[in-house]
Design a protein around this motif. Structure first.
Motif, PDB file in Angstrom:
ATOM      1  N   LEU A 200     -21.263 -16.557   7.035  1.00  0.00           N
ATOM      2  CA  LEU A 200     -21.203 -17.522   8.072  1.00  0.00           C
ATOM      3  C   LEU A 200     -20.405 -17.208   8.905  1.00  0.00           C
ATOM      4  O   LEU A 200     -20.300 -17.177  10.253  1.00  0.00           O
ATOM      5  CB  LEU A 200     -21.684 -18.768   8.026  1.00  0.00           C
ATOM      6  CG  LEU A 200     -22.837 -19.309   7.265  1.00  0.00           C
ATOM      7  CD1 LEU A 200     -23.035 -20.649   6.923  1.00  0.00           C
ATOM      8  CD2 LEU A 200     -24.139 -18.974   8.217  1.00  0.00           C
ATOM      9  N   LYS A 204     -20.227 -15.771  13.039  1.00  0.00           N
ATOM     10  CA  LYS A 204     -19.411 -16.554  13.955  1.00  0.00           C
ATOM     11  C   LYS A 204     -18.623 -15.779  14.808  1.00  0.00           C
ATOM     12  O   LYS A 204     -18.545 -15.523  15.942  1.00  0.00           O
ATOM     13  CB  LYS A 204     -19.016 -17.840  13.129  1.00  0.00           C
ATOM     14  CG  LYS A 204     -18.758 -19.103  14.048  1.00  0.00           C
ATOM     15  CD  LYS A 204     -18.435 -20.370  12.890  1.00  0.00           C
ATOM     16  CE  LYS A 204     -17.295 -20.178  12.071  1.00  0.00           C
ATOM     17  NZ  LYS A 204     -16.925 -21.249  11.223  1.00  0.00           N
ATOM     18  N   TRP A 234     -18.950 -20.177  19.315  1.00  0.00           N
ATOM     19  CA  TRP A 234     -20.026 -20.342  18.035  1.00  0.00           C
ATOM     20  C   TRP A 234     -19.329 -20.962  17.051  1.00  0.00           C
ATOM     21  O   TRP A 234     -18.034 -20.857  16.749  1.00  0.00           O
ATOM     22  CB  TRP A 234     -20.501 -18.852  17.624  1.00  0.00           C
ATOM     23  CG  TRP A 234     -21.360 -18.250  18.476  1.00  0.00           C
ATOM     24  CD1 TRP A 234     -21.173 -17.509  19.717  1.00  0.00           C
ATOM     25  CD2 TRP A 234     -22.818 -18.102  18.765  1.00  0.00           C
ATOM     26  NE1 TRP A 234     -22.084 -17.104  20.271  1.00  0.00           N
ATOM     27  CE2 TRP A 234     -23.485 -17.466  19.790  1.00  0.00           C
ATOM     28  CE3 TRP A 234     -23.940 -18.843  17.995  1.00  0.00           C
ATOM     29  CZ2 TRP A 234     -24.458 -17.338  20.124  1.00  0.00           C
ATOM     30  CZ3 TRP A 234     -25.057 -18.582  18.184  1.00  0.00           C
ATOM     31  CH2 TRP A 234     -25.650 -17.851  19.409  1.00  0.00           C
ATOM     32  N   ASP A 235     -20.335 -22.054  16.442  1.00  0.00           N
ATOM     33  CA  ASP A 235     -19.678 -22.750  15.289  1.00  0.00           C
ATOM     34  C   ASP A 235     -20.681 -22.529  14.012  1.00  0.00           C
ATOM     35  O   ASP A 235     -21.862 -22.228  14.221  1.00  0.00           O
ATOM     36  CB  ASP A 235     -19.580 -24.386  15.547  1.00  0.00           C
ATOM     37  CG  ASP A 235     -18.760 -25.084  14.710  1.00  0.00           C
ATOM     38  OD1 ASP A 235     -18.348 -24.378  13.976  1.00  0.00           O
ATOM     39  OD2 ASP A 235     -18.488 -26.373  15.134  1.00  0.00           O
ATOM     40  N   GLY A 236     -20.379 -23.090  12.760  1.00  0.00           N
ATOM     41  CA  GLY A 236     -21.288 -23.107  11.780  1.00  0.00           C
ATOM     42  C   GLY A 236     -20.568 -22.927  10.563  1.00  0.00           C
ATOM     43  O   GLY A 236     -19.427 -22.542  10.615  1.00  0.00           O
ATOM     44  N   VAL A 256     -25.494 -20.736  12.635  1.00  0.00           N
ATOM     45  CA  VAL A 256     -24.483 -20.532  13.511  1.00  0.00           C
ATOM     46  C   VAL A 256     -24.987 -20.924  14.859  1.00  0.00           C
ATOM     47  O   VAL A 256     -26.207 -20.494  15.077  1.00  0.00           O
ATOM     48  CB  VAL A 256     -23.852 -18.987  13.544  1.00  0.00           C
ATOM     49  CG1 VAL A 256     -23.013 -18.675  12.211  1.00  0.00           C
ATOM     50  CG2 VAL A 256     -24.875 -17.987  13.921  1.00  0.00           C
TER      51      VAL A 256
END
Ligand code: ZN
Ligand code: ZN
Length: 415
Positions: A200, A204, A234-236, A256
């Motif tokens: 991830l 990202k 972008w986050d996650g 994400v």
């Protein structure tokens, strides 16, 4: 001859508890642990506290709750009493967080626990509870303490996900689904999660470097262009504390996600899964967008509930989140509707009507509301996720120069 033995339920529950302690909140020696859980999740909570003490946690505080007792209160409590809150609970949360304790919340809820109660009663409670726990949430929301939300199966929930089987079968099927979704069935769940989290993080980072102006989604019934907010991030996956220790705030998590531009969404999108909203199922629905706003919404069933979401406020007709999840995610593979956002929003690519996340736009923490809106970050009281992804979905990324490149094909990452 080698005989394979299948792990028992007890083995799996222990592996799950270990995952929550070592990867979820990632408790360190000398660090206290706060657990909030319903009494129905006691077997899991006992394993969690056992593992935490073995790691070297000096103290585990468990704040128990019970859906049935809560339901009695909101059904039968006297008028004017719903603003009463358990101050000792708020104090415990605030003071443990101030000491840097890790915080684990176990969801094991009856989806209909509050069915038939007057909504303003629970609203009155929340209105009093939220400010009382503000010091705790400030520390958790700014990632200054490690926290994790995870689930445990309970009969009331299992019955809704598996309505056509006997109670004990429904419970074991729901546990299996939770174990599948959280990678507990892998040979080494802790290692499998760390690898998933690195994955991830890579996604990202790659998406942040591409600086796409827009994403174009195509699938049967869907042709949607989602412009991204200016300076979007972008986050996650996992988060990191100031001291460098990592934790995973939601288990499972597969997405994400970032902030769409509130005025740059155009085209038609068809939901790929039903949406459970306040106990009502909205099925077979499509939305048409023009300049960011929904101009047409049609649902096979649940049209009234869909309209109610859109009419929450002006921002509820616009997007606040776009999230990418491969069609091969372990949650998608279960093929289930969990009726629980923690799971359902991690089953497929999704978008959300309503509020956008401040940490998905560079520098937005210190911006005024007007500045945030100008970047395209949406604002609303609502935030409602629904699934649009499937193994038939293609996604292209549009670069700032107008050219585009494949991001996903048939629901899977390209590259
Ligand atoms: Zn999401
Ligand atoms: Zn969301």
């Amino acid at each position: 001859m080698l005989r394979m033995t299948t792990p028992s339920f007890a083995d799996r529950l222990e592996a799950y508890a270990e995952l929550l302690v070592k990867v979820g909140v990632n408790v360190q020696p000398g660090q206290k642990l706060l657990v909030r859980a319903p009494v129905s999740a006691a077997p899991l909570v006992r394993l969690v506290s056992d593992i935490a003490y073995r790691i070297g946690s000096p103290y585990v505080e468990v704040l128990w709750s019970d859906d049935a007792v809560m339901r009695s209160r909101f059904l039968h409590g006297p008028a004017g009493s719903f603003g009463i809150i358990p101050q000792y609970r708020a104090d415990a949360m605030n003071s443990l967080a101030a000491e840097g304790a890790a915080s684990l919340a176990i969801l094991a809820d009856d989806p209909d626990a509050l069915a038939g109660t007057e909504p303003e009663r629970f609203a009155a409670y929340q209105k009093a509870w939220r400010p009382a726990t503000r010091p705790y949430s400030d520390l958790a929301m700014s990632d200054r303490i490690p926290w994790c939300v995870a689930a445990a199966a309970v009969p009331e929930w299992a019955r809704k996900v598996f309505p056509n089987v006997a109670q004990h079968e429904a419970m074991s099927a729901l546990w299996d689904a939770i174990f599948t979704a959280t990678r507990v069935l892998e040979a080494d769940p802790v290692a499998a999660w760390r690898e998933h989290d690195r994955d991830l993080a890579r996604r990202k980072q790659a998406l942040n470097e591409r600086r796409y102006a827009a994403l174009r989604f195509r699938a049967p019934g869907t042709d949607l262009r989602v412009g991204l907010a200016d300076g979007h991030l972008w986050d996650g996956g996992g988060s990191t504390l100031l001291n460098g220790v990592g934790f995973v705030a939601n288990m499972p998590t597969e997405e994400v996600f970032t902030a769409p531009h509130r005025e740059r969404v155009d085209g038609v999108v068809r939901a790929s899964m039903p949406l459970a909203y306040n106990g009502i199922l909205i099925e077979d629905f499509s939305l048409e967008f023009k300049d960011g706003a929904v101009v047409r919404a049609t649902a096979g069933t649940g049209q009234g509930a869909l309209n109610a979401i859109l009419d929450t406020d002006a921002g509820a007709r616009r997007l606040g989140e776009v999230a990418l999840v491969p069609a091969s995610s372990p949650i998608a593979k279960t093929g289930l509707l969990f009726l629980e956002t923690l799971f359902d929003e991690n089953a497929a690519c999704h978008i959300a009507l309503g509020r956008g996340y401040v940490n998905c736009v560079q520098g937005a923490q210190t911006m005024t509301d007007e500045e945030r809106l100008a970047r395209g970050l949406n604002d609303s009281l609502a935030h409602v996720d629904f699934m649009i992804g499937s193994d038939q979905m293609d996604i292209d990324g549009e670069l700032p120069d107008g050219s585009s490149e494949p991001v996903m094909r048939k629901g899977e990452w390209v590259g």
